[in-house]
Design an enzyme around this catalytic site. Structure first.
Site, mmCIF file in Angstrom:
data_model
loop_
_atom_site.group_PDB
_atom_site.id
_atom_site.type_symbol
_atom_site.label_atom_id
_atom_site.label_comp_id
_atom_site.label_asym_id
_atom_site.label_seq_id
_atom_site.Cartn_x
_atom_site.Cartn_y
_atom_site.Cartn_z
ATOM 1 N N ASP A 21 24.307 115.278 43.346
ATOM 2 C CA ASP A 21 23.701 115.565 42.053
ATOM 3 C C ASP A 21 23.333 114.204 41.446
ATOM 4 O OD1 ASP A 21 23.005 116.948 39.634
ATOM 5 O OD2 ASP A 21 24.938 116.340 38.815
ATOM 6 N N ASP A 23 22.663 113.395 37.447
ATOM 7 C CA ASP A 23 23.137 113.056 36.104
ATOM 8 C C ASP A 23 24.631 113.246 35.935
ATOM 9 O OD1 ASP A 23 20.414 112.671 34.725
ATOM 10 O OD2 ASP A 23 20.224 114.598 35.724
#
Length: 250
Positions: A21, A23
């Site tokens: 991922d 953020d």
């Protein structure tokens, strides 16, 4: 001693590919568009952008609201923000107003602890790596603008906010299945290990049939991601050998 935990219902299995991922996991101080990210003691940059918009209407973009839109992509999350804060705006208007804030806050994104070391390690050991983010392409480009050399090491990036093949955002598994399919050797889902900070991302990865290492923000309710294969406090704690990957040098 740092706390490391895993679900008792899931055993570690050997993998060959890794999906990150973005953020709150690789980048600090940023949000997936309309989603919370974890950034230790600093104010998330997206919170500032969102608050700059909703503050004009006497509203506060609270942590509770961030949690409710965690991992959502553009339209769905914007609609939730409008509803939860009872804003006199359409979701399109809100979307555009927040997007105008991006150049002011997002280019300052810094790397999370342990992120660069782990990414460069996997790349040096020829472990295929990719990024799966709910951000759109333009937003992604802005966020990683200060770290182009590092992000050039990834096999590919799937930007769920604008990718036509990602029909549903997290917690649906679409983005991780699309990401896995774009590795050159097209691994099976069970051959992929996901690194996530968001509970919705954990759910999406598990739904895709993948193992997932969860690195949550300290404020996140641990029960929300309790089914993760492994929970860590930081990427500095990662032990790739648990999943049959080359160990980091001490």
């Amino acid at each position: 001693m740092n706390k490391v935990s895993c679900s008792a219902k899931v055993a570690f299995k050997k993998v060959t590919h890794v999906i990150f991922d973005l953020d709150g996991l690789l980048l600090a101080g940023t949000f997936e568009f309309f989603a919370i990210c974890a950034v230790s003691d600093t104010e998330p940059l997206y919170t500032k952008a969102a608050q700059n918009v909703v503050g004009k209407y006497g509203k506060t973009y609270t942590y509770d609201i961030k949690q409710r839109v965690l991992g959502f992509t553009g339209a769905d999350a914007a609609k939730q923000v409008i509803k939860l804060l009872d804003l006199p705006l359409t979701w399109e208007e809100y979307y555009n107003l927040v997007k105008e804030q991006y150049p002011l806050v997002m280019s300052d994104a810094s790397l999370m602890p342990g992120a660069e070391r782990l990414v460069r390690h996997f790349h040096s050991k020829q472990v295929p790596i990719a990024v799966a983010t709910s951000s759109g392409q333009d937003t992604y480009d802005l966020k990683v603008s200060k770290h182009k050399s590092l992000f050039s090491l990834f096999s590919h990036v799937v930007t769920g906010g604008t990718d036509p093949e990602v029909e549903r955002g997290k917690p649906s598994p679409d983005i991780f299945l699309v990401c896995a399919s774009r590795f050159k050797d097209k691994p099976k889902p069970e051959q992929c290990l996901v690194f996530e900070d968001a509970p919705n991302g954990v759910q999406a990865a598990l739904g895709a049939g993948m193992q997932v290492v969860w690195v949550p923000d300290k404020q996140t309710d641990e029960n929300l991601g309790k089914m993760a294969t492994l929970k860590l406090n930081s990427l500095d704690e990662v032990k790739p050998e648990l999943f049959g990957l080359p160990p980091l040098k001490q």
